[in-house]
Design an enzyme around this catalytic site. Structure first.
Site, PDB file in Angstrom:
ATOM      1  N   GLY A   1       0.788  -1.000  -0.251  1.00  0.00           N
ATOM      2  CA  GLY A   1      -0.002  -0.100   0.027  1.00  0.00           C
ATOM      3  C   GLY A   1       0.762   1.014  -0.100  1.00  0.00           C
ATOM      4  O   GLY A   1       2.131   1.254   0.212  1.00  0.00           O
ATOM      5  N   PRO A   2       0.324   2.363  -0.154  1.00  0.00           N
ATOM      6  CA  PRO A   2       0.963   3.630  -0.287  1.00  0.00           C
ATOM      7  C   PRO A   2       1.585   3.771   1.097  1.00  0.00           C
ATOM      8  O   PRO A   2       1.050   3.392   2.287  1.00  0.00           O
ATOM      9  CB  PRO A   2      -0.224   4.569  -0.714  1.00  0.00           C
ATOM     10  N   PRO A   3       2.529   5.067   0.934  1.00  0.00           N
ATOM     11  CA  PRO A   3       3.064   5.152   2.543  1.00  0.00           C
ATOM     12  C   PRO A   3       2.143   5.859   3.270  1.00  0.00           C
ATOM     13  O   PRO A   3       1.208   6.583   2.995  1.00  0.00           O
ATOM     14  CB  PRO A   3       4.161   6.195   2.048  1.00  0.00           C
ATOM     15  N   GLY A   4       2.156   5.344   4.514  1.00  0.00           N
ATOM     16  CA  GLY A   4       1.303   6.397   5.728  1.00  0.00           C
ATOM     17  C   GLY A   4      -0.175   5.489   5.693  1.00  0.00           C
ATOM     18  O   GLY A   4      -0.959   6.150   6.707  1.00  0.00           O
TER      19      GLY A   4
ATOM     20  N   HIS B   1      -6.619  35.706 -11.255  1.00  0.00           N
ATOM     21  CA  HIS B   1      -6.350  34.240 -11.401  1.00  0.00           C
ATOM     22  C   HIS B   1      -7.172  33.234 -10.803  1.00  0.00           C
ATOM     23  O   HIS B   1      -7.580  32.117 -11.257  1.00  0.00           O
ATOM     24  CB  HIS B   1      -4.649  34.063 -11.265  1.00  0.00           C
ATOM     25  N   GLU B   2      -7.088  33.451  -9.194  1.00  0.00           N
ATOM     26  CA  GLU B   2      -7.484  32.474  -8.385  1.00  0.00           C
ATOM     27  C   GLU B   2      -9.255  32.589  -8.847  1.00  0.00           C
ATOM     28  O   GLU B   2      -9.896  31.729  -8.548  1.00  0.00           O
ATOM     29  CB  GLU B   2      -7.342  32.819  -7.002  1.00  0.00           C
TER      30      GLU B   2
END
Length: 624
Positions: free
Chosen positions: A207-210, A430-431
């Site tokens: 599985g992924p880290p963490g 932009h935001e």
């Protein structure tokens, strides 16, 4: 090496006790030698008496040294026919003889001389050797030594020391159910195998880290209340050739002596990497010897003895095929990122350690954290508690969790990073371009907050969106709208200022990745057919030789792929530009409010959404 209580042996008293015994034995040896020498057939004569015997002709066969004279007597003195005397200065002897004084020289005890001449250097050499061996084998760690370099460094715990049970593990119910069989086997192996079944020799947590792979392994040991050997794959590889294989043998020998027990190897990819993982991988004889020894141990030990081998990795695609075949690591348990329900369960476990306010809804927080792992959620709880502590609150409230999520996702606020008025205006438009396109797209996640406060390393502003549910599949239309949202900021700059800035660099990279995946992996471009040109696992193997990996398609196909990617991005950019042109007034209003307040929450964004819906309805009426 730790003891059964999980505590290191402070100062290694056994070693110092052995050294003390050696010193005592040496001193006793010196004293016994002195006693034996004194008991021989030798008389200690004064020097004056020696001169008298010499004049009488009773002295035979002398041995003269710098300080002493040894010899034999023709007539015994005090029943002894051998003598020894210490020389005296001739001038002093002449004076003493003239006065009729008996004279002699007191012999010095050779004990101090022996200690200083050979015993003290020996002690210094032994101490230096011990210091040097400990530095080489364990960098000064207690219990390490040059002769123990091949010993396993696995830490041994028992149930009270792990302090973890299945009650402390949440969000990975399927993986937990798989490992409950391991606990049942360790508690009662005979009844568990009454129908002839055997426990898998090795169980690989993938599985992924963490995501909690190590926590699950410790929970298994805590539930079964058996010794738990924990070691990292990198600790098998050492400077000296053959040490890794020796440590593997020592680890399994210790496990057999304490069976039933659990062996847990974390980061297995450091030890079990494929022996032909890359074009420039080379021989790597030491790692191959260590891997071969592990394979031999997996073939040699009987799972019915009560030894369970657990391992964890987040890169299963690079493990050696021989390690994953049936009979070795023949069961793989996926420990994936938790879904919304799993995230809520994990938050409830970690929230027990903090004082929550009455307005905190862990279900809502779980909805705001898609893709978070168990470690991320534990960090989120801690960050929220730190935010509440800094503001002097009595409990952790919802605003603290919101600030913690923004801190983790967008980075730390850079309030001292001052932008000039022109830059603030560009960032605001932009935001707001991102936010407005997301508000107008029907398949996009709702916008939670928009801010022009700089965060992280290079973010001058951010738009935080909240998903309504976990998604596992996405259609072409949803991906195109996602690209349109990413390009909404650049489209707003083009519409308002008629120029492009460097602020859209990250947006362009993400949009390009989505477009290229649509073309090469998901076959969403009809002109290129239902063909996958790249595999998802290729990203894990990027390294020095990745650029030389052969391409599975021609130059003409590569040109078509590039053309299709550009077309997808251009179409999404045109979509974002069209939405902003239709809602230009809403864009201007939102940018002004953003420049004035720096941050817009859900209430302000809801007003902009209503205004945008009115514009959309009027445009639809005109088109009709």
């Amino acid at each position: 090496m730790s003891n059964r209580d999980g505590k290191r042996d402070s100062g290694n008293p056994k070693r110092w006790a052995g050294l003390l015994r050696l010193v005592v034995a040496a001193l006793l040896g010196v004293l016994l030698f002195q006693y034996w020498q004194s008991g021989q057939d030798v008389v200690n004569l004064p020097y004056s008496r020696f001169e008298e015997l010499l004049e009488e002709g009773k002295v035979e066969g002398l041995v003269v040294t710098e300080d002493t004279i040894r010899g034999e007597l023709s007539e015994p003195v005090e029943g002894k026919s051998r003598f020894v005397t210490n020389q005296v200065d001739p001038a002093l002897a002449e004076v003493l003889r003239a006065h009729g004084v008996e004279y002699s020289k007191e012999p010095e005890s050779p004990l101090l001389e022996i200690l200083l001449s050979w015993f003290l250097p020996l002690v210094l050499i032994i101490a230096f050797w011990m210091f040097l061996s400990r530095r080489m084998a364990g960098m000064g760690a207690p219990g390490a030594g040059l002769m123990s370099v091949g010993k396993s460094r696995a830490k041994v715990y028992v149930e009270p020391d792990t302090g973890v049970t299945f009650r402390d593990v949440a969000g990975v119910d399927e993986a937990k159910q798989e490992l409950e069989e391991v606990v049942a086997f360790l508690k009662d192996p005979k009844s568990y195998g009454r129908l002839g079944a055997r426990m898998p020799r090795g169980i690989l947590l993938v599985g992924p880290p963490g995501t909690g792979k190590t926590l699950l392994a410790r929970a298994v040991a805590g539930e079964a209340a058996v010794p738990f050997f924990s070691i990292s794959g990198s600790e098998f590889v050492e400077l000296f050739v053959g040490v890794g294989a020796a440590r593997v043998r020592d680890l399994f020998d210790q496990a057999r002596q304490q069976a039933p027990c659990i062996i847990f190897i974390d980061e297995l990819d450091a030890l079990g990497r494929s022996r032909n993982a890359g074009p420039f991988s080379g021989g790597m004889d030491e790692k191959e010897q260590t891997l071969n020894q592990l394979l031999a141990e997996l073939d040699g030990f009987d799972s019915s003895t009560g030894i369970v081998l657990l391992a964890a990795t987040n890169r299963p695609e690079i493990l050696d095929a021989a390690l994953l075949r049936a009979g070795r690591f023949d069961r793989q348990v996926l420990v994936d990122r938790p879904d919304r329900i799993g995230r809520a369960a994990i938050l409830k476990v970690h929230a027990k350690a903090v004082l929550l306010g009455s307005d905190v809804d862990l279900e809502a927080i779980a909805a705001l954290t898609p893709g978070f792992t168990g470690a991320d959620l534990a960090n989120l709880i801690n960050e929220a508690a730190l935010v509440a502590t800094r503001r002097g609150a009595d409990s952790v409230n919802e605003v603290d969790f919101t600030a913690a999520i923004e801190r983790i996702v967008a980075g730390l606020e850079k309030k001292n990073r001052l932008l000039n008025p022109r830059e603030r205006e560009i960032v605001a438009y932009h935001e707001m371009g991102h936010a407005l396109v997301a508000l107008m797209c029907t398949r996009c996640d709702r916008v939670h907050k928009v801010s022009i406060i700089p965060r992280g390393i290079g973010a001058l502003g951010y738009t935080l969106r909240r998903p309504t549910e976990d998604r596992y599949l996405m259609t072409r239309e949803e991906l195109e709208e996602k690209m349109a949202v990413l390009l909404g900021g650049r489209a707003a700059e083009k519409l308002v200022f008629d120029h492009y800035s460097t602020g859209a660099a990250d947006d362009l990279a993400k949009a390009t990745d989505i477009a290229r995946s649509m073309v090469t992996r998901y076959a969403m471009e009809p002109e290129l057919g239902h063909v996958s040109y790249e595999s998802e696992s290729a990203a894990f193997l990027q390294g020095p030789g990745a650029a030389l990996r052969p391409r599975n398609y021609s130059d003409e196909t590569a040109r078509e792929i590039d053309t299709a990617v550009r077309a997808l991005i251009q179409r999404s950019f045109d979509t974002a530009l069209r939405i902003l042109e239709q809602s230009r007034a809403v864009l201007e209003q939102g940018a002004r409010e953003l420049l004035e307040n720096e941050t817009l929450g859900e209430a302000e964004l809801e007003k902009l959404y209503q205004a945008a819906e009115s514009v959309r309805a009027s445009v639809s009426d005109e088109a009709g």
